[in-house]
Design a protein around this motif. Structure first.
Motif, PDB file in Angstrom:
ATOM      1  N   GLU A  23       6.643   8.804 -13.167  1.00 49.21           N
ATOM      2  CA  GLU A  23       6.705   8.685 -14.626  1.00 49.21           C
ATOM      3  C   GLU A  23       7.186  10.010 -15.201  1.00 49.21           C
ATOM      4  N   ILE A  24       8.270   9.934 -15.966  1.00 53.91           N
ATOM      5  CA  ILE A  24       8.693  11.081 -16.766  1.00 53.91           C
ATOM      6  C   ILE A  24       8.068  10.846 -18.133  1.00 53.91           C
ATOM      7  N   GLN A  25       7.369  11.848 -18.651  1.00 54.15           N
ATOM      8  CA  GLN A  25       6.530  11.586 -19.823  1.00 54.15           C
ATOM      9  C   GLN A  25       7.341  11.134 -21.054  1.00 54.15           C
ATOM     10  N   PHE A  26       8.455  11.816 -21.284  1.00 56.77           N
ATOM     11  CA  PHE A  26       9.347  11.445 -22.383  1.00 56.77           C
ATOM     12  C   PHE A  26      10.789  11.662 -21.926  1.00 56.77           C
TER      13      PHE A  26
ATOM     14  N   ASP B 193      -5.174   9.419  -4.316  1.00 56.51           N
ATOM     15  CA  ASP B 193      -4.068   9.530  -3.369  1.00 56.51           C
ATOM     16  C   ASP B 193      -2.904   8.626  -3.745  1.00 56.51           C
ATOM     17  N   ARG B 194      -3.189   7.582  -4.517  1.00 56.61           N
ATOM     18  CA  ARG B 194      -2.107   6.645  -4.867  1.00 56.61           C
ATOM     19  C   ARG B 194      -1.665   6.777  -6.318  1.00 56.61           C
ATOM     20  N   VAL B 195      -2.510   7.330  -7.140  1.00 57.17           N
ATOM     21  CA  VAL B 195      -2.112   7.591  -8.532  1.00 57.17           C
ATOM     22  C   VAL B 195      -2.301   9.092  -8.748  1.00 57.17           C
ATOM     23  N   ILE B 196      -1.188   9.801  -8.680  1.00 55.34           N
ATOM     24  CA  ILE B 196      -1.220  11.245  -8.488  1.00 55.34           C
ATOM     25  C   ILE B 196      -0.919  11.983  -9.783  1.00 55.34           C
ATOM     26  N   ASP B 197      -1.889  12.700 -10.284  1.00 56.22           N
ATOM     27  CA  ASP B 197      -1.651  13.597 -11.420  1.00 56.22           C
ATOM     28  C   ASP B 197      -0.887  14.812 -10.897  1.00 56.22           C
ATOM     29  N   SER B 198       0.296  15.042 -11.442  1.00 52.33           N
ATOM     30  CA  SER B 198       1.132  16.118 -10.898  1.00 52.33           C
ATOM     31  C   SER B 198       1.054  17.360 -11.769  1.00 52.33           C
ATOM     32  N   PRO B 199       1.373  18.516 -11.180  1.00 56.75           N
ATOM     33  CA  PRO B 199       1.591  19.707 -12.005  1.00 56.75           C
ATOM     34  C   PRO B 199       2.712  19.436 -13.017  1.00 56.75           C
ATOM     35  N   LEU B 200       2.784  20.258 -14.043  1.00 50.77           N
ATOM     36  CA  LEU B 200       3.753  20.010 -15.120  1.00 50.77           C
ATOM     37  C   LEU B 200       5.135  20.544 -14.764  1.00 50.77           C
ATOM     38  N   ALA B 201       5.790  19.832 -13.860  1.00 50.48           N
ATOM     39  CA  ALA B 201       7.098  20.281 -13.392  1.00 50.48           C
ATOM     40  C   ALA B 201       7.885  19.053 -12.956  1.00 50.48           C
ATOM     41  N   GLU B 202       8.860  18.664 -13.749  1.00 52.89           N
ATOM     42  CA  GLU B 202       9.549  17.395 -13.493  1.00 52.89           C
ATOM     43  C   GLU B 202      10.393  17.440 -12.231  1.00 52.89           C
ATOM     44  N   SER B 203      11.053  18.571 -11.969  1.00 54.13           N
ATOM     45  CA  SER B 203      11.817  18.660 -10.725  1.00 54.13           C
ATOM     46  C   SER B 203      10.860  18.542  -9.544  1.00 54.13           C
TER      47      SER B 203
ATOM     48  N   PRO C  81       0.807  -1.233   0.000  1.00 54.05           N
ATOM     49  CA  PRO C  81       0.000   0.000   0.000  1.00 54.05           C
ATOM     50  C   PRO C  81       0.836   1.279   0.000  1.00 54.05           C
ATOM     51  N   LYS C  82       2.152   1.152   0.217  1.00 52.14           N
ATOM     52  CA  LYS C  82       3.015   2.340   0.213  1.00 52.14           C
ATOM     53  C   LYS C  82       3.436   2.743  -1.201  1.00 52.14           C
ATOM     54  N   VAL C  83       3.141   1.902  -2.175  1.00 50.07           N
ATOM     55  CA  VAL C  83       3.528   2.223  -3.555  1.00 50.07           C
ATOM     56  C   VAL C  83       2.585   3.280  -4.124  1.00 50.07           C
ATOM     57  N   LEU C  84       3.162   4.360  -4.626  1.00 46.80           N
ATOM     58  CA  LEU C  84       2.392   5.448  -5.233  1.00 46.80           C
ATOM     59  C   LEU C  84       2.877   5.656  -6.662  1.00 46.80           C
ATOM     60  N   LEU C  85       1.974   6.013  -7.543  1.00 49.89           N
ATOM     61  CA  LEU C  85       2.390   6.423  -8.884  1.00 49.89           C
ATOM     62  C   LEU C  85       2.199   7.922  -8.994  1.00 49.89           C
ATOM     63  N   MET C  86       3.161   8.604  -9.613  1.00 53.26           N
ATOM     64  CA  MET C  86       3.004  10.048  -9.803  1.00 53.26           C
ATOM     65  C   MET C  86       3.609  10.481 -11.127  1.00 53.26           C
ATOM     66  N   GLY C  87       3.029  11.509 -11.698  1.00 52.14           N
ATOM     67  CA  GLY C  87       3.545  12.011 -12.964  1.00 52.14           C
ATOM     68  C   GLY C  87       2.479  12.813 -13.689  1.00 52.14           C
ATOM     69  N   GLU C  88       2.860  13.275 -14.860  1.00 50.19           N
ATOM     70  CA  GLU C  88       1.957  14.110 -15.643  1.00 50.19           C
ATOM     71  C   GLU C  88       0.991  13.221 -16.427  1.00 50.19           C
ATOM     72  N   ASP C  89      -0.270  13.439 -16.241  1.00 45.69           N
ATOM     73  CA  ASP C  89      -1.320  12.718 -16.991  1.00 45.69           C
ATOM     74  C   ASP C  89      -1.421  11.238 -16.656  1.00 45.69           C
ATOM     75  N   VAL C  90      -0.851  10.801 -15.535  1.00 44.51           N
ATOM     76  CA  VAL C  90      -0.864   9.359 -15.228  1.00 44.51           C
ATOM     77  C   VAL C  90      -2.215   8.897 -14.673  1.00 44.51           C
ATOM     78  N   GLY C  91      -3.047   9.858 -14.229  1.00 46.09           N
ATOM     79  CA  GLY C  91      -4.305   9.501 -13.573  1.00 46.09           C
ATOM     80  C   GLY C  91      -5.437   9.202 -14.534  1.00 46.09           C
ATOM     81  N   LYS C  92      -6.289  10.190 -14.708  1.00 50.29           N
ATOM     82  CA  LYS C  92      -7.472   9.997 -15.549  1.00 50.29           C
ATOM     83  C   LYS C  92      -7.123   9.497 -16.948  1.00 50.29           C
ATOM     84  N   LEU C  93      -6.108  10.095 -17.520  1.00 55.55           N
ATOM     85  CA  LEU C  93      -5.743   9.739 -18.895  1.00 55.55           C
ATOM     86  C   LEU C  93      -5.069   8.367 -18.968  1.00 55.55           C
ATOM     87  N   GLY C  94      -4.407   7.981 -17.873  1.00 57.30           N
ATOM     88  CA  GLY C  94      -3.661   6.715 -17.904  1.00 57.30           C
ATOM     89  C   GLY C  94      -2.285   6.856 -18.527  1.00 57.30           C
ATOM     90  N   GLY C  95      -1.806   8.097 -18.594  1.00 58.27           N
ATOM     91  CA  GLY C  95      -0.492   8.350 -19.187  1.00 58.27           C
ATOM     92  C   GLY C  95      -0.600   8.489 -20.682  1.00 58.27           C
TER      93      GLY C  95
END
Lengths: 376, 325
Positions: free
Chosen positions: B80-83, B51-61, B22-36
Motif C-alpha cells: 500500500e502506498i499511502q497516497f 508477519d502477514r500484515v506488515i507495518d513498514s518504516p516510512l520509506a516507499e522505496s 498463505p503467501k499473500v502479504l500486505l505491507m505499507g505504512e500504518d496498514v497494521g494496527k491502524l488499518g491504514g
C-alpha cells in the motif's frame, strides 16, 4: 587519500587482518580463520579460486578489447574480497550481487560464460537465480540491497533462521560498493533490516573509487562505523586478505543465520582496473596510488605464504595455471558462440501472461520483417 | 447479499485473498494496527498476524524494494502506498526493478505483486494527496495497471490482481472509498480483470472514463438523457493493457467520443485512447475524439479543486462540442 578513512596501521584491531601483504599469518583477538579439516587444502583452494577469478576478469577485458563484448566491469584487485566471502556461504544462502561480482558468481557454481551475455548484449544477465542461489546482476546502484532485505524477510517467514539446523538456517548477502553507500536504497535497506532483524549481511567492497569519485566524496567516517547508527554490528576487514575476509564473513553469516539480525562488513580493497572498460582512471587518480596497492595484491600474498611454508610446490602452481588457460579458452570460444537473440524475442518475456495488445504488436512487427525476406 | 462501500469491499477482497493463499502479504505504512489511513486493511493484522500484515518504516522505496525480495522468495506482496503523491520515492524500484525483472531474467523470476495506490482528488486534502499518476505507470512496459470505479469491481478486481502473476498497479479512487454502497454478491462470477465494460448503453456519443470519473460520466449521461441525448458510458477498468474492443464497437455506432480523466490532459491516457480510436474508427468518426481532464498545472489548492477537476458540466460541454462538428 584522506587520513581519517585509512586504517591507522596494519595490526590495528579495528582492521581485521590475518595474512599480511608479506604473506605472514597474524592473530586477531576476535577473528580466527577456520580452514576446516585440511586447512592447507582450503587455502590452496582459495588461491586457485582467486587465480581463476582473475583470469575471468582479464580474459573478459581482452574480449572487450577485441570487440566481442560491448563493455566489461573489471574486478581486478578484488579477488580476495569476493572469494573469501563467497566461500563462506552455504548452499541455502542467497546472494544479491551488483554487476561486478564475477568471483562470487564463480564460487556459487555459475558458469562464468553466463556472465558474458549481459556484457556482449545478447541478454541482460538472464541466468536462473534459483539454480545457484545467485541473484541476477543489478545495474542500478544499491537497488539490490533492498531485494536482499526483503528476501531475508521471506526467510524469516519460512522459519529458516535460528533453528539450529546448519542445513536450514539461511543468510542472505547483499553486495554493494562504496559509491552505493550514498544511495537512499542502501540506507533504507539498513533500516528495514534492523527494524525486522532480518538475516542479511551487507557486504561493502570499498574499492576507494566510484568511477572518478573518491571515497571522501561519499563519507566522512569509515563506512563500517555507519552500522552502529543503524543499530547493528559493523566490521572493517582487509579486503585483500582472503583469510580475514572469510573469517569475518563466516562470523557475520552465522550471526544472521542464528537470528541475531543484520551485520555490515566493509572489505577495504582497491579497484586496480578501471570502473569499466570505457573508463580512463588516469584522468582522476595518480599512478603512485596504484603502485601502493600493487604491493598489497590479494593473490601474491597467498602464493608467498603457501610457498614459504611448503604447503604448495611448483607443480601445484603449474596446474592452476593450466586450469586458468583452459578457462580462458572456454570463455573465448564460448563468448563468440553465444547466439544473438532474434528481434521478435523482445516481446516474449515482458509479462508472465502475455497481453493481447503486445501479441498484436509482435505480429505486426513479424509481418513487417517478413516483407524483407528474400529481398537480397 | 450485503450493501458495502468501496473501502469495505476492498477490505473483504483482501481478506479473501489472504485466506485463499498463505503467501499473500500486505505491507505499507500504518496498514497494521491502524488499518491504514483509509482503513482499507482494517482488522487484517489482528486476524492474520504481524508477519502477514506488515507495518513498514516510512520509506516507499524500502517498501517496494523489500517486496521485490519477498516476491523472489515466493511471496505475493500487496504494497500500500499511502497516497498517490508519495509513490515517487518508490518510482525507481517500480520502473527499474518490479517492471523489468521478468524480462531481464527471461521469465525465470516472477513478480506477482500488487501496488495499491489511493488516487485522485476531491477530498479537500493538502498537496501530494490528490494526484492521478496512472499514465506514468501505463507508459512502463512490464507493469499492468487497473482501476476500479465501484465496490463490486473493487472486491473482485483486488483478488484477481493478487492472483495474477505479473505486477499490477492497482489504483483506488479514494474519493469513492466511503461514498456509495453497492450490493455485493460474493458468489457471482466476475468479468476478467483486464476487460473494459459498457456501464450505460447509448447511441449519440461515447463517454470513456475510469476510476473516479465513471460516476461523473454516469451523472452526465443521466442529465443528457433529460435533454433527449443518449450517451453510452464505458468504464475502462484496465489501463494497461487497454481493452478498447468495446470502445471501438461503441464509437463505430455513435461516431463521437469523449475521454475524461482527472489526470492532466497532456500525454494522459486520453491521448493514447484518442490516437487508437482514430486509427481504428477513422471512417466512423463524425468528430475528433475530445479529451476532458485536469489542466496541465500541478494539482491546485483544495478550495479550487472542484473547479479544476472535470465535472458533469465540463463533460457535457465536450459532448456539445463533439455534437457540433
Amino acid at each position: 587519500m584522506t587520513e581519517f578513512l585509512v586504517p591507522r596501521a596494519e595490526g590495528d584491531t579495528e582492521f581485521v587482518q590475518l595474512l599480511t601483504p608479506e604473506g605472514d599469518r597474524v592473530e586477531h583477538p576476535e577473528y580466527r580463520f577456520d580452514g576446516g579439516a585440511d586447512e592447507a587444502e582450503t587455502i590452496r583452494g582459495f588461491y586457485r579460486d582467486m587465480v581463476l577469478t582473475r583470469r575471468i576478469d582479464t580474459e573478459s577485458t581482452a574480449l572487450q578489447r577485441h570487440g566481442e563484448l560491448g563493455i566489461w566491469a573489471q574486478l581486478l584487485g578484488q579477488e580476495a574480497a569476493q572469494i573469501g566471502s563467497g566461500r563462506a556461504l552455504r548452499k541455502q544462502d542467497y546472494v544479491f550481487p551488483t554487476y561486478r561480482e564475477h568471483g562470487v558468481a564463480y564460487t556459487r557454481g555459475l558458469d562464468p560464460l553466463r556472465l558474458l551475455g549481459l556484457f556482449r548484449g545478447v541478454d541482460q544477465g538472464a541466468w536462473d537465480p534459483y539454480a545457484n542461489n545467485f541473484g541476477n546482476y543489478t545495474i542500478v546502484i544499491g537497488a539490490q540491497t533492498l531485494h536482499a532485505t526483503g528476501y531475508a524477510m521471506g526467510v524469516q517467514r519460512d522459519g529458516a533462521v535460528g533453528t539450529g539446523d546448519p542445513d536450514r538456517d539461511t543468510a542472505v548477502v547483499a553486495y554493494f560498493g562504496d559509491g552505493a553507500s550514498s544511495q537512499g536504497d542502501v540506507n533504507e535497506s539498513f533500516i528495514f533490516a534492523a527494524s525486522y532483524n532480518a538475516p542479511v549481511v551487507f557486504f561493502c567492497q570499498n574499492n576507494q573509487w566510484a568511477i572518478s569519485e573518491p571515497i571522501e566524496r561519499q563519507t566522512r567516517i569509515p563506512l563500517y562505523q555507519r552500522a552502529r547508527g543503524f543499530g547493528f554490528p559493523g566490521v572493517r576487514v582487509d579486503g585483500n586478505d582472503v583469510l580475514a575476509v572469510h573469517a569475518v564473513t563466516q562470523a557475520a553469516l552465522n550471526h544472521a543465520r542464528e537470528g541475531n539480525g543484520p551485520a555490515l562488513i566493509e572489505a577495504y580493497t582497491y579497484r586496480m582496473g578501471a570502473h569499466t572498460t570505457t573508463d580512463d582512471p588516469t584522468r582522476y587518480r595518480l599512478s603512485d596510488e596504484v603502485e601502493y596497492w600493487k604491493l598489497r595484491d590479494p593473490i601474491q600474498r597467498v602464493k608467498v605464504y603457501l610457498t614459504r611454508n611448503g604447503l604448495a610446490d611448483q607443480s601445484f602452481f603449474d596446474e592452476v595455471e593450466l586450469e586458468a588457460e583452459a578457462l580462458g579458452a572456454h570463455l573465448r570460444d564460448g563468448c563468440k558462440a553465444l547466439p544473438d537473440p532474434t528481434p521478435l524475442s523482445v516481446f516474449d518475456q515482458v509479462y508472465a501472461e502475455q497481453t493481447d495488445e503486445l501479441a498484436a504488436q509482435r505480429d505486426e512487427f513479424a509481418a513487417y520483417l517478413a516483407t524483407f525476406e528474400g529481398a537480397h | 447479499m450485503t450493501k458495502v462501500t468501496l473501502a469495505k469491499a476492498l477490505n473483504a477482497g483482501l481478506r479473501k485473498a489472504m485466506e485463499d493463499d498463505p503467501k499473500v502479504l500486505l505491507m505499507g505504512e500504518d496498514v497494521g494496527k491502524l488499518g491504514g489511513v483509509f482503513r482499507i486493511t482494517d482488522g487484517l493484522q489482528k486476524d492474520f498476524g504481524e508477519d502477514r500484515v506488515i507495518d513498514s518504516p516510512l520509506a516507499e522505496s524500502g517498501i517496494l524494494g523489500t517486496a521485490v525480495g519477498l516476491a523472489i522468495r515466493g511471496y505475493r506482496p500487496v504494497c500500500e502506498i499511502q497516497f498517490d503523491g508519495f509513490v515517487y520515492p518508490a518510482y525507481d524500484q517500480i520502473v527499474s526493478q518490479v517492471a523489468k525483472l521478468h524480462f531481464r531474467t527471461q521469465g525465470r523470476v516472477k513478480m506477482p505483486m500488487v501496488i495499491r495506490i489511493p488516487y485522485g482528488g476531491g477530498i479537500g486534502a493538502v498537496e501530494h494527496h490528490s494526484e492521478s499518476p496512472e499514465a506514468q505507470f501505463a507508459h512502463t512496459p512490464g507493469l499492468k495497471v487497473v482501476t476500479c470505479s465501484n465496490p463490486v469491481d473493487g472486491y473482485w478486481m483486488i483478488q484477481q490482481a493478487i492472483a495474477h502473476d505479473d505486477p499490477v498497479v492497482f489504483l483506488e479512487p479514494k474519493r469513492q472509498y466511503h461514498a456509495d454502497k453497492a450490493e455485493l454478491d460474493e458468489e457471482a462470477t466476475p468479468p476478467p480483470l483486464f476487460s473494459s465494460r459498457v456501464v450505460r448503453p447509448g447511441s449519440d456519443a461515447t463517454l470513456i472514463g475510469y476510476g473516479p470519473m465513471v460516476k461523473t460520466l454516469l451523472k452526465a449521461a443521466e442529465a443528457a438523457a433529460g435533454e433527449g441525448r443518449s450517451l453510452e458510458v464505458i468504464d475502462l477498468r484496465t489501463l494497461s493493457p487497454l481493452d478498447l474492443g468495446p470502445v471501438y464497437e461503441s464509437v463505430r455506432r455513435t461516431g463521437r467520443a469523449v475521454v475524461a480523466h482527472e489526470a492532466h490532459v497532456n500525454l494522459g491516457m486520453g491521448s493514447e485512447i484518442a490516437a487508437r480510436v482514430t486509427e481504428q474508427c477513422f471512417y466512423s468518426l463524425e468528430a475528433p475524439v475530445l479529451r476532458v481532464g485536469g489542466f496541465d498545472t500541478p494539482y491546485p489548492p483544495a478550495r479550487i479543486e472542484e473547479e479544476w477537476l472535470p465535472d458533469l458540466d465540463r463533460v457535457l460541454d465536450a459532448v456539445d462540442r463533439t455534437m457540433g462538428f
